[in-house]
Write a protein that holds these residues in place. Structure first.
Motif, PDB file in Angstrom:
ATOM      1  N   VAL A 104       0.854  -1.188   0.000  1.00  0.00           N
ATOM      2  CA  VAL A 104       0.000   0.000   0.000  1.00  0.00           C
ATOM      3  C   VAL A 104       0.888   1.235   0.000  1.00  0.00           C
ATOM      4  O   VAL A 104       1.753   1.390   0.875  1.00  0.00           O
ATOM      5  N   ARG A 105       0.656   2.134  -0.973  1.00  0.00           N
ATOM      6  CA  ARG A 105       1.481   3.333  -1.123  1.00  0.00           C
ATOM      7  C   ARG A 105       0.593   4.576  -1.172  1.00  0.00           C
ATOM      8  O   ARG A 105      -0.606   4.492  -1.445  1.00  0.00           O
ATOM      9  N   PRO A 106       1.184   5.739  -0.936  1.00  0.00           N
ATOM     10  CA  PRO A 106       0.392   6.972  -1.024  1.00  0.00           C
ATOM     11  C   PRO A 106      -0.065   7.242  -2.452  1.00  0.00           C
ATOM     12  O   PRO A 106       0.669   6.999  -3.415  1.00  0.00           O
ATOM     13  N   GLY A 107      -1.294   7.731  -2.599  1.00  0.00           N
ATOM     14  CA  GLY A 107      -1.785   8.179  -3.892  1.00  0.00           C
ATOM     15  C   GLY A 107      -1.451   9.639  -4.123  1.00  0.00           C
ATOM     16  O   GLY A 107      -0.954  10.339  -3.233  1.00  0.00           O
ATOM     17  N   ARG A 108      -1.781  10.127  -5.317  1.00  0.00           N
ATOM     18  CA  ARG A 108      -1.372  11.496  -5.674  1.00  0.00           C
ATOM     19  C   ARG A 108      -2.108  12.555  -4.860  1.00  0.00           C
ATOM     20  O   ARG A 108      -1.660  13.687  -4.748  1.00  0.00           O
ATOM     21  N   ASP A 109      -3.267  12.190  -4.295  1.00  0.00           N
ATOM     22  CA  ASP A 109      -4.047  13.145  -3.516  1.00  0.00           C
ATOM     23  C   ASP A 109      -3.981  12.855  -2.020  1.00  0.00           C
ATOM     24  O   ASP A 109      -4.826  13.342  -1.257  1.00  0.00           O
ATOM     25  N   ALA A 110      -2.985  12.084  -1.593  1.00  0.00           N
ATOM     26  CA  ALA A 110      -2.927  11.647  -0.189  1.00  0.00           C
ATOM     27  C   ALA A 110      -2.730  12.799   0.781  1.00  0.00           C
ATOM     28  O   ALA A 110      -3.196  12.751   1.916  1.00  0.00           O
TER      29      ALA A 110
END
Length: 554
Positions: A104-110
């Motif tokens: 699980v990784r950060p998304g662009r809008d995190a």
């Protein structure tokens, strides 16, 4: 305190039990469980965790709720055949992949949420960046609305697939992990769920916890580095009587405030949490002072010298609504984590006999560690580490403690040269820990017997090899205790399996500390557990002083 209403409609009884455990954890974290949504019971947000159709009327009621709507786990797949919930979320769900190790990784809008994705990478995977793991299938989501924000992602093939989305226009959060029981097991994923809820509730990122270090001795750089690398913590000030140590703290962390007076640090209005790294016989007094000043406190191990002191600290922390913990850092040692996994998985059967050993043959240090008045005695130094590990492995109450000590050689220090403590548990299991400065031959670090197998931890001596200034061989030989032991699991048929001992997450204690203060999440190490360790050490001291008579811990 935000209120959460929950609509749980699961055919999978085991998954329903896991969601119930999650609800209790969130309730303890300050996200009050208000039960199912209904007339007169409207939450600040509603969480739906369902794997069967909810019915058109129920879906319509959910869409008309005033607060944010969280569609969790398998909800998008099975709860709404008409896809009204997916339409409100602005996504089109595909078919979930088979379960696998999902990163699980950060998304662009995190936003700030992205900075809280812990890096659980082991050696060789640092190139993957910050991520946490979950064993689950990935539900592909195609965005059907332009205003959908992608908070968390996972890689599928060459594309980053949204795992968690938020649509501000309709106030719908999709949280697609959690279709399986084991997907809710990782602490890292549960904490990300809390952070996603905070995003949906509009709570925003909390202010960092401003940390003050009371004492900057051998452990000072460790705490300083951890605070610098853990999101949510910020080193604000250091106090120490030594000008040289204060200079070292400033070099390591430029811009911090320094105090030559410990009481000035306790009173510092720019400090929220104080880490007490003073001799053990002062821990309780400083902890009380910190709590009375309205701050959270962490003390180095051991908690204190007497259990009555620990009780006073814990009672004061409860009264003031503050956190009081002990830095039991060896709870996260690779060998302990590996042994714990083996024991919890039942690979030894029922654990009934445990031996632990630390020591060697050599003069102890001439610091407070070797002074019985300042340290509490031989049981309180390494015992604060190892007995904590032992009590974590044996899931039984302590019935009685017996102990013995020998003073035979090192007369310039007041600690015993050799000490032994045996803990008898109510279920019949027994554990013995020996610490010795008179051990010319080492016993195994660990020796565990269970009804289905055994586990032995072998010491190893590692060398750091380099060149001297004139080019000759230079070797720095590490003490055995400075390297994780080799763990061998013995089966009844004579086969032996070497257990892996991968490192755990970096700065695990400090990361959990930040989560506890900022979000109310539980910690692996609790103050009550450290108090229990102290009670065993105090009982061991009393037993040794009375010729080894059994003592029931306070």
């Amino acid at each position: 305190m935000p209120n959460l209403t929950w609509l749980v409609a699961l055919e999978d009884a085991a998954l329903e039990a896991a969601v119930t455990r999650l609800r209790r954890e969130l309730d303890g974290a300050g996200l009050h469980d208000a039960g199912p949504p209904g007339p007169g019971r409207a939450g600040d947000a509603t969480v739906v965790w369902a794997d069967r159709p909810l019915g058109d009327a129920t879906v319509e009621r959910l869409l008309n709720l005033a607060g944010p709507l969280v569609l969790a786990g398998p909800t998008l797949e099975g709860a709404d055949p008409g896809q009204s919930l997916a339409e409100a979320a602005g996504v089109d769900p595909g078919t979930r992949t088979p379960a696998h190790d999902v990163r699980v990784r950060p998304g662009r809008d995190a936003g700030w949420l992205g900075g809280r994705v812990l890096d659980h990478a082991h050696a060789g995977t640092a190139h993957l960046g910050p991520h946490t793991h979950v064993h689950d299938g990935v539900l592909p989501l195609d965005k059907t609305a332009d205003d959908v924000e992608v908070l968390l992602t996972a890689r599928l093939g060459l594309a980053d697939q949204p795992l968690v989305t938020w649509r501000p226009q309709t106030r719908v959060l999709t949280w697609t992990p959690g279709s399986r029981v084991d997907a809710l097991a990782p602490r890292g994923l549960r904490r990300l769920f809390v952070l996603a809820l905070c995003r949906a509730l509009g709570l925003g990122e909390p202010a960092p916890v401003r940390v003050g270090l009371l004492g900057y001795g051998a452990i000072g750089h460790e705490h300083s580095r951890a605070v610098a690398e853990v999101p949510g913590l910020e080193l604000a000030a250091v106090a120490d009587l030594s000008a040289a140590r204060l200079d070292a703290a400033r070099r390591h962390s430029p811009g911090i405030r320094t105090h030559a007076d410990a009481e000035a640090l306790v009173a510092d209005p720019g400090v929220d949490l104080v880490v007490v790294s003073t001799p053990p016989n002062t821990h309780a007094a400083w902890a009380r002072s910190v709590l009375e000043a309205g701050k959270h406190v962490v003390v180095e191990k051991p908690f204190a010298i007497r259990t009555a002191e620990a009780d006073e600290v814990l009672a004061l922390a409860r009264d003031r609504g503050r956190v009081a913990l002990v830095y039991q850092n060896r709870r996260f040692d690779p060998d302990h984590l590996a042994i714990r996994r083996a024991v919890r998985a039942g690979r030894l059967g029922e654990l009934f006999h445990l031996e632990a050993f630390v020591g060697g043959f050599g003069h102890p240090c001439n610091l407070w560690h070797s002074d019985a008045v300042a340290s509490g005695g031989a049981f309180y130094d390494w015992g604060a580490h190892v007995l904590d590990q032992v009590l974590d492995l044996v899931d039984q109450d302590v019935e009685q403690v017996t102990a013995a000590t020998h003073k035979l050689r090192w007369f310039d220090v007041s600690n015993a040269d050799h000490s032994r403590v045996t803990v008898r548990f109510t279920g019949g299991a027994e554990a013995t820990f020996v610490y010795s400065d008179l051990a010319a031959a080492l016993k195994p670090r660990w020796y565990l017997l269970g009804t289905c197998g055994a586990l032995v931890g072998h010491w190893r001596t590692e060398r750091v090899v380099s060149r001297s200034e004139i080019g000759t061989l230079a070797e720095d030989v590490l003490a055995p205790a400075d390297s994780p032991p080799l763990l061998d699991l013995h089966e009844p048929d004579g086969s032996v399996t070497r257990l892996a001992t991968p490192p755990g997450p970096a700065h695990a204690f400090h990361a959990e500390l930040a989560d506890r203060i900022q979000f109310g999440l539980p910690t692996t190490v609790t103050g009550e557990q450290s108090r229990r360790v102290l009670a065993v050490m105090e009982a061991a001291t009393l037993s040794a002083a009375s010729g080894g008579r059994p003592v029931t811990p306070a």
